[in-house]
Design a protein around this motif. Structure first.
Motif, short mmCIF file in Angstrom:
data_model
loop_
_atom_site.label_atom_id
_atom_site.label_comp_id
_atom_site.label_asym_id
_atom_site.label_seq_id
_atom_site.Cartn_x
_atom_site.Cartn_y
_atom_site.Cartn_z
N VAL A 141 0.85 -1.20 0.00
CA VAL A 141 0.00 0.00 0.00
C VAL A 141 0.88 1.25 0.00
N GLY A 142 1.90 1.23 0.87
CA GLY A 142 2.76 2.41 1.01
C GLY A 142 3.66 2.63 -0.20
N VAL A 143 4.33 1.56 -0.63
CA VAL A 143 5.34 1.74 -1.69
C VAL A 143 4.67 2.03 -3.04
N VAL A 144 3.57 1.33 -3.34
CA VAL A 144 2.90 1.60 -4.62
C VAL A 144 2.36 3.04 -4.62
N GLY A 145 1.78 3.46 -3.48
CA GLY A 145 1.30 4.85 -3.40
C GLY A 145 2.42 5.85 -3.62
N GLN A 203 -16.94 -5.09 -11.13
CA GLN A 203 -16.94 -3.97 -10.15
C GLN A 203 -16.84 -4.46 -8.69
N ASN A 204 -15.87 -5.34 -8.41
CA ASN A 204 -15.66 -5.80 -7.03
C ASN A 204 -15.19 -4.64 -6.14
N ALA A 205 -15.03 -4.90 -4.85
CA ALA A 205 -14.74 -3.81 -3.90
C ALA A 205 -13.47 -3.03 -4.27
N ILE A 260 -4.34 3.00 -7.41
CA ILE A 260 -4.04 1.57 -7.29
C ILE A 260 -3.66 1.23 -5.84
N ALA A 261 -2.98 2.15 -5.17
CA ALA A 261 -2.67 1.92 -3.74
C ALA A 261 -3.97 1.78 -2.96
N ALA A 262 -4.97 2.59 -3.30
CA ALA A 262 -6.28 2.48 -2.63
C ALA A 262 -6.90 1.11 -2.94
N SER A 321 -8.04 -1.95 -0.28
CA SER A 321 -9.36 -2.58 -0.24
C SER A 321 -9.25 -4.10 -0.43
N LEU A 322 -8.35 -4.50 -1.30
CA LEU A 322 -8.18 -5.93 -1.58
C LEU A 322 -7.75 -6.72 -0.34
N TRP A 323 -7.01 -6.05 0.53
CA TRP A 323 -6.38 -6.71 1.68
C TRP A 323 -7.41 -7.35 2.62
N GLY A 324 -8.63 -6.79 2.68
CA GLY A 324 -9.62 -7.29 3.64
C GLY A 324 -9.94 -8.77 3.43
#
Ligand code: CMC
Length: 431
Positions: free
Chosen positions: A138-142, A234-236, A255-257, A261-264
């Motif tokens: 999340v951090g590095v891609v952002g 249109q998944n989460a 994409i970081a966002a 969301s995918l992580w859940g």
């Protein structure tokens, strides 16, 4: 043909409006409610978007009742058997299967972008050694947002395309670096003579002292899993990418966002949760106990890898994965995999259980994917990262589609306000 409409009348005040019915090439009719508030002063309410289409899209089609999944019209079964991940990536991005030349050119472009800036590598040092790789992602891609000012004009189609290529190319490099940081080994540079999946395995498992020759069985299995995870309308996480992008945010931040969301565990985090669950169950003798927990409304335990918002018949991806699981485990000389045996038995028992039958809960894509990843030597905490690498293609394709749509507007849902009505401020001394 005359436009089909539905007339909606509010009997309390006689106000009425005509709502037109729209349709795509396939799928149910959709009622256009955009005039509802203007004409009737009414909002609609659909928590979880169970019956709400948020956009037009020509990328992926799902029929959840029939267990159908198609990318750009091509059945997932055919792509899984005959294609490879970068060819599918091209298809999702550009809408058509590439010719030989287009495919080679696309592969070259992706190879050309696999390296990350040397200074980006120091970002990893800021993370504790035991940071979850998804947190690092999340951090590095952002942070890529801060590196590529030469191509961040989101209104320029060529800039959008370059950003898309960069993201698809760099995701495996960042993912493998997250793993290396985790295990305290030096990062391994990409090898541009290898294909996408083989290069990823090289960056994961080579060390500066020892080369790593990717096993063709592992490369094939990874290609297949990446194809199955590449997009899912249109998944989460895809909706998150679209909503973030609708404010004209830069693509790396979007994409970081999506990764967040995918992580859940209800979404992409399920593959890691399935393996943890199987390890916790441990043995077929424990299955009944865990099924009872899953059915108990007072227990938060759910059967991970089971159920899906859209698929109410079966998840076609799960069917393909179950078949190749046998193939891969045999070829990797891991055919005595107790977790696979346990998963097969758990599936069998659950599918005969009234609770799961009545609710149409079937194994989803994540029920078996972790077993294959594990057989390839990928640790549990990297499973969702694997999903993220593959889904980046879908995220990017949806972002590009949205950005080139002339009707695109900022996404802005409304709400049912349930707070206090207007009241006067009370000075602190009087409270
Ligand atoms: N175990 C036990 N009960 C379940 C499960 C499960 N895995 N999934 C759904 N239910 C029950 C749920 O309790 C509810 O029962 P009732 O009607 O009595 O209240 C009913 O089935 C409907 O469930 P829901 O939560 O309303 O369904 P949803 O569409 O909102 O959620 C889901 C879909 C995938 C989040 C959910 O099935 C789930 O949590 N599954 C486990 C996590 C998982 O495997 N996720 C991966 C999804 S596929 C990969 C991806 O695309 O991300």
């Amino acid at each position: 043909m005359a436009e089909k409409t539905i007339t909606l009348t509010d009997n309390s005040n006689g106000k009425s409006t005509e709502l037109s019915l729209m349709g795509g090439t396939e799928g149910p009719e959709v009622m256009d409610i955009s005039s509802l508030y203007r004409d009737m002063g009414i909002f609609t309410y659909d928590p979880g978007f169970v019956a709400t289409a948020s956009c037009h899209s020509s990328i992926t089609y799902i029929d959840g009742d029939e267990g159908i999944l198609r990318y750009r019209g091509y059945p997932i079964e055919q792509l899984a058997r005959q294609s490879n991940f970068l060819e599918v990536a091209y298809l999702l991005l550009y809408g058509e299967l590439p010719t030989m030349n287009q495919c080679e050119e696309f592969q070259d472009i992706i190879r050309y972008h696999t390296m990350i800036k040397e200074t980006l590598k120091s970002f990893f040092d800021g993370f504790h050694y035991d940071a979850h790789p998804m947190g690092i992602m999340v951090g590095v891609v952002g942070s890529l947002s801060a590196f590529y000012h030469d191509s961040l004009d989101i209104h320029d189609p060529r800039h959008r395309e370059i950003s898309a290529h960069r993201m698809i190319a760099k995701m495996p490099t960042i993912a493998a670096a997250s793993f290396k940081h985790n295990i305290g080994e030096p990062f391994i540079y990409p090898r541009n003579d290898l294909d996408y999946c083989a290069n990823f395995l090289h960056m994961m498992f080579a060390t500066p002292c020892e080369d790593y020759e990717p096993d063709p069985v592992a490369v094939k299995a990874m290609n297949l899993l990446f194809i199955l995870h590449a997009d899912h309308e249109q998944n989460a996480s895809t909706s998150t990418v679209r909503l973030s992008g609708s404010s004209q945010a830069n693509p790396f931040a979007c994409i970081a966002a999506g990764i967040a969301s995918l992580w859940g565990p209800a979404h992409g985090g399920a593959n890691e949760a399935v393996l943890n669950m199987l390890q916790e169950i441990g043995d077929v003798s424990q299955i009944d106990k865990y099924l009872a927990k899953a059915k108990d409304k007072d227990d938060s335990f759910r059967l991970m890898g089971f159920g899906h918002r859209v698929y109410k018949n079966f998840d076609p991806r799960a069917t393909i994965i179950r078949e190749v699981c046998h193939e891969v485990l045999e070829n990797l000389a891991d055919n005595n995999n107790p977790l696979f045996e346990l998963a097969l038995r758990l599936e069998e028992v659950a599918l005969e259980d009234d609770y799961f039958v009545e609710r149409k809960l079937y194994p989803n894509v994540d029920f078996y994917s972790g077993i294959i990843y594990r057989a390839l030597g990928i640790p549990n905490n990297m499973f969702t990262v694997m999903f993220a690498i593959a889904r980046t293609v879908g995220w990017v394709a949806h972002w590009m589609e949205m950005m080139s749509d002339p009707q695109q507007r900022i996404g802005r849902p409304r709400q049912i306000y349930t707070g206090a009505s207007e009241r006067d401020y009370i000075p602190m001394a009087d409270r």
